[in-house]
Scaffold this active site. Sequence first.
Site, PDB file in Angstrom:
ATOM      1  N   ASP A  10       0.865  -1.186   0.000  1.00 15.04           N
ATOM      2  CA  ASP A  10       0.000   0.000   0.000  1.00 15.04           C
ATOM      3  C   ASP A  10       0.895   1.227   0.000  1.00 15.04           C
ATOM      4  O   ASP A  10       2.111   1.137   0.225  1.00 15.04           O
ATOM      5  CB  ASP A  10      -0.898  -0.003   1.248  1.00 15.04           C
ATOM      6  CG  ASP A  10      -1.769   1.254   1.328  1.00 15.04           C
ATOM      7  OD1 ASP A  10      -2.331   1.651   0.294  1.00 15.04           O
ATOM      8  OD2 ASP A  10      -1.867   1.861   2.409  1.00 15.04           O
ATOM      9  N   SER A  11       0.283   2.387  -0.198  1.00 15.05           N
ATOM     10  CA  SER A  11       1.025   3.638  -0.131  1.00 15.05           C
ATOM     11  C   SER A  11       1.499   3.922   1.291  1.00 15.05           C
ATOM     12  O   SER A  11       2.352   4.779   1.493  1.00 15.05           O
ATOM     13  CB  SER A  11       0.124   4.782  -0.604  1.00 15.05           C
ATOM     14  OG  SER A  11      -1.086   4.764   0.132  1.00 15.05           O
ATOM     15  N   TYR A  42      -0.765   8.379  -2.498  1.00 14.96           N
ATOM     16  CA  TYR A  42      -0.826   8.028  -3.918  1.00 14.96           C
ATOM     17  C   TYR A  42      -2.047   8.686  -4.579  1.00 14.96           C
ATOM     18  O   TYR A  42      -2.074   8.883  -5.788  1.00 14.96           O
ATOM     19  CB  TYR A  42      -0.974   6.512  -4.078  1.00 14.96           C
ATOM     20  CG  TYR A  42       0.302   5.699  -3.932  1.00 14.96           C
ATOM     21  CD1 TYR A  42       1.489   6.244  -3.450  1.00 14.96           C
ATOM     22  CD2 TYR A  42       0.308   4.352  -4.299  1.00 14.96           C
ATOM     23  CE1 TYR A  42       2.633   5.474  -3.331  1.00 14.96           C
ATOM     24  CE2 TYR A  42       1.451   3.581  -4.183  1.00 14.96           C
ATOM     25  CZ  TYR A  42       2.614   4.133  -3.697  1.00 14.96           C
ATOM     26  OH  TYR A  42       3.739   3.357  -3.591  1.00 14.96           O
ATOM     27  N   GLY A  43      -3.049   8.977  -3.761  1.00 14.17           N
ATOM     28  CA  GLY A  43      -4.353   9.388  -4.286  1.00 14.17           C
ATOM     29  C   GLY A  43      -4.351  10.634  -5.136  1.00 14.17           C
ATOM     30  O   GLY A  43      -5.248  10.845  -5.954  1.00 14.17           O
ATOM     31  N   CYS A  73      -4.201  -1.263  -2.102  1.00 13.66           N
ATOM     32  CA  CYS A  73      -4.355   0.181  -2.254  1.00 13.66           C
ATOM     33  C   CYS A  73      -5.286   0.383  -3.447  1.00 13.66           C
ATOM     34  O   CYS A  73      -5.027  -0.156  -4.531  1.00 13.66           O
ATOM     35  CB  CYS A  73      -2.995   0.810  -2.528  1.00 13.66           C
ATOM     36  SG  CYS A  73      -3.052   2.551  -2.968  1.00 13.66           S
ATOM     37  N   ASN A  74      -6.352   1.115  -3.237  1.00 13.89           N
ATOM     38  CA  ASN A  74      -7.315   1.310  -4.331  1.00 13.89           C
ATOM     39  C   ASN A  74      -6.706   2.087  -5.484  1.00 13.89           C
ATOM     40  O   ASN A  74      -6.923   1.768  -6.648  1.00 13.89           O
ATOM     41  CB  ASN A  74      -8.548   2.044  -3.818  1.00 13.89           C
ATOM     42  CG  ASN A  74      -9.412   1.171  -2.934  1.00 13.89           C
ATOM     43  OD1 ASN A  74     -10.361   0.569  -3.395  1.00 13.89           O
ATOM     44  ND2 ASN A  74      -9.068   1.084  -1.662  1.00 13.89           N
ATOM     45  N   THR A  75      -5.923   3.121  -5.163  1.00 20.24           N
ATOM     46  CA  THR A  75      -5.352   3.954  -6.229  1.00 20.24           C
ATOM     47  C   THR A  75      -4.384   3.133  -7.071  1.00 20.24           C
ATOM     48  O   THR A  75      -4.414   3.194  -8.311  1.00 20.24           O
ATOM     49  CB  THR A  75      -4.641   5.183  -5.611  1.00 20.24           C
ATOM     50  OG1 THR A  75      -5.499   5.782  -4.644  1.00 20.24           O
ATOM     51  CG2 THR A  75      -4.287   6.196  -6.669  1.00 20.24           C
ATOM     52  N   GLU A 152      -4.809   9.576   9.375  1.00 19.59           N
ATOM     53  CA  GLU A 152      -3.379   9.534   9.734  1.00 19.59           C
ATOM     54  C   GLU A 152      -3.119  10.367  11.000  1.00 19.59           C
ATOM     55  O   GLU A 152      -2.197  10.098  11.749  1.00 19.59           O
ATOM     56  CB  GLU A 152      -2.532  10.053   8.575  1.00 19.59           C
ATOM     57  CG  GLU A 152      -2.770   9.250   7.304  1.00 19.59           C
ATOM     58  CD  GLU A 152      -1.528   8.568   6.771  1.00 19.59           C
ATOM     59  OE1 GLU A 152      -0.424   8.987   7.131  1.00 19.59           O
ATOM     60  OE2 GLU A 152      -1.695   7.611   5.997  1.00 19.59           O
ATOM     61  N   CYS A 184     -11.267   3.294  -0.463  1.00 17.70           N
ATOM     62  CA  CYS A 184      -9.927   3.733  -0.092  1.00 17.70           C
ATOM     63  C   CYS A 184      -9.585   2.977   1.186  1.00 17.70           C
ATOM     64  O   CYS A 184     -10.445   2.832   2.075  1.00 17.70           O
ATOM     65  CB  CYS A 184      -9.925   5.241   0.154  1.00 17.70           C
ATOM     66  SG  CYS A 184      -8.403   5.819   0.923  1.00 17.70           S
ATOM     67  N   THR A 185      -8.355   2.506   1.253  1.00 19.43           N
ATOM     68  CA  THR A 185      -7.984   1.622   2.370  1.00 19.43           C
ATOM     69  C   THR A 185      -8.093   2.293   3.743  1.00 19.43           C
ATOM     70  O   THR A 185      -8.213   1.605   4.744  1.00 19.43           O
ATOM     71  CB  THR A 185      -6.546   1.129   2.176  1.00 19.43           C
ATOM     72  OG1 THR A 185      -5.729   2.260   1.870  1.00 19.43           O
ATOM     73  CG2 THR A 185      -6.462   0.120   1.070  1.00 19.43           C
ATOM     74  N   HIS A 186      -8.049   3.614   3.793  1.00 20.40           N
ATOM     75  CA  HIS A 186      -8.155   4.301   5.084  1.00 20.40           C
ATOM     76  C   HIS A 186      -9.598   4.366   5.597  1.00 20.40           C
ATOM     77  O   HIS A 186      -9.815   4.533   6.790  1.00 20.40           O
ATOM     78  CB  HIS A 186      -7.650   5.744   4.976  1.00 20.40           C
ATOM     79  CG  HIS A 186      -6.164   5.892   4.953  1.00 20.40           C
ATOM     80  ND1 HIS A 186      -5.389   5.375   3.955  1.00 20.40           N
ATOM     81  CD2 HIS A 186      -5.315   6.511   5.813  1.00 20.40           C
ATOM     82  CE1 HIS A 186      -4.113   5.685   4.191  1.00 20.40           C
ATOM     83  NE2 HIS A 186      -4.049   6.365   5.314  1.00 20.40           N
TER      84      HIS A 186
END
Length: 268
Positions: A10-11, A42-43, A73-75, A152, A184-186
């Site tokens: 992932d980013s 990355y987004g 990571c979706n992006t 974050e 989105c992973t977050h």
Amino acid sequence: MNNSPIGIFDSGIGGLTVAREIMRQLPDESTVYFGDTARVPYGSKSRDTIISFSRQIMKFLMTKNVKAIVVACNTASAFALDTIAKETDIPVIGVIEPGAKAAADTTINKRIGVIATEGTIKSNTYPKVIKSIDPDIQVFSKACPLFVPLVEEGWQYDSVTYEIADRYLYDIMSYDIDTLVLGCTHYPLIRRTIQKVVGDKVTLVSPAYETAKELERILAGEDIRAHANKAEHHFYVSDSVERFRNFAGTILPCEIGPVECVNMEQYN
Ligand code: DGL
């Protein structure tokens, strides 16, 4: 080969929500996680940049003898999955197809919302995949770039996060969606806040769960499931070791051993 680890990348920290699901559903599998903490987010970056970062990470993971790679990571799944999957013989799985399938299975009124980073929304990958499953489904998308820094910062349940979510989701809620993809992973980390904003009638879909299921299907299909394995989990980042370690400790069900820092330039 069977007891070789699964590479997950992932980013940064967000992909740990996918790693967590893989550890829960496939407890015998070892993993190697790479978080590109030096280059997150990355987004907001271009397709070419994400492809070049993903390629480097794949090269790094291959040095760890991984038997499959999960692009958590979706992006990166939107921009780089097809390209890097062609450059290796091992299975490479993204999070978008499993998430899109889960959403298509969930919706009853055929109106799905997708929230994600700017890059994922601009790529139009979620609507394309959902419509390839059922062309009658309507998809309404919205980029929510402030969610990543809020997570974050550790403000998952802060009133500021609620207010921002309310503002972002206002338009999408006017389309009478019954399903919302956390693309989105977050975002699973602010799931409760998002659910509060959209109400109980909207089902939230997190691609992480379906991605782990898809991984299991692929490993079984290739006959490379781990057998009698004592799973080990290793973590690598490109920067901010301590920050990563602390965060991973709060969300993973396993012991976080040493986290190593990797210089990605050597994987050009
Ligand atoms: N992991 C990214 C994703 O799922 C979100 C964070 C970023 O922008 O790098 O799209």
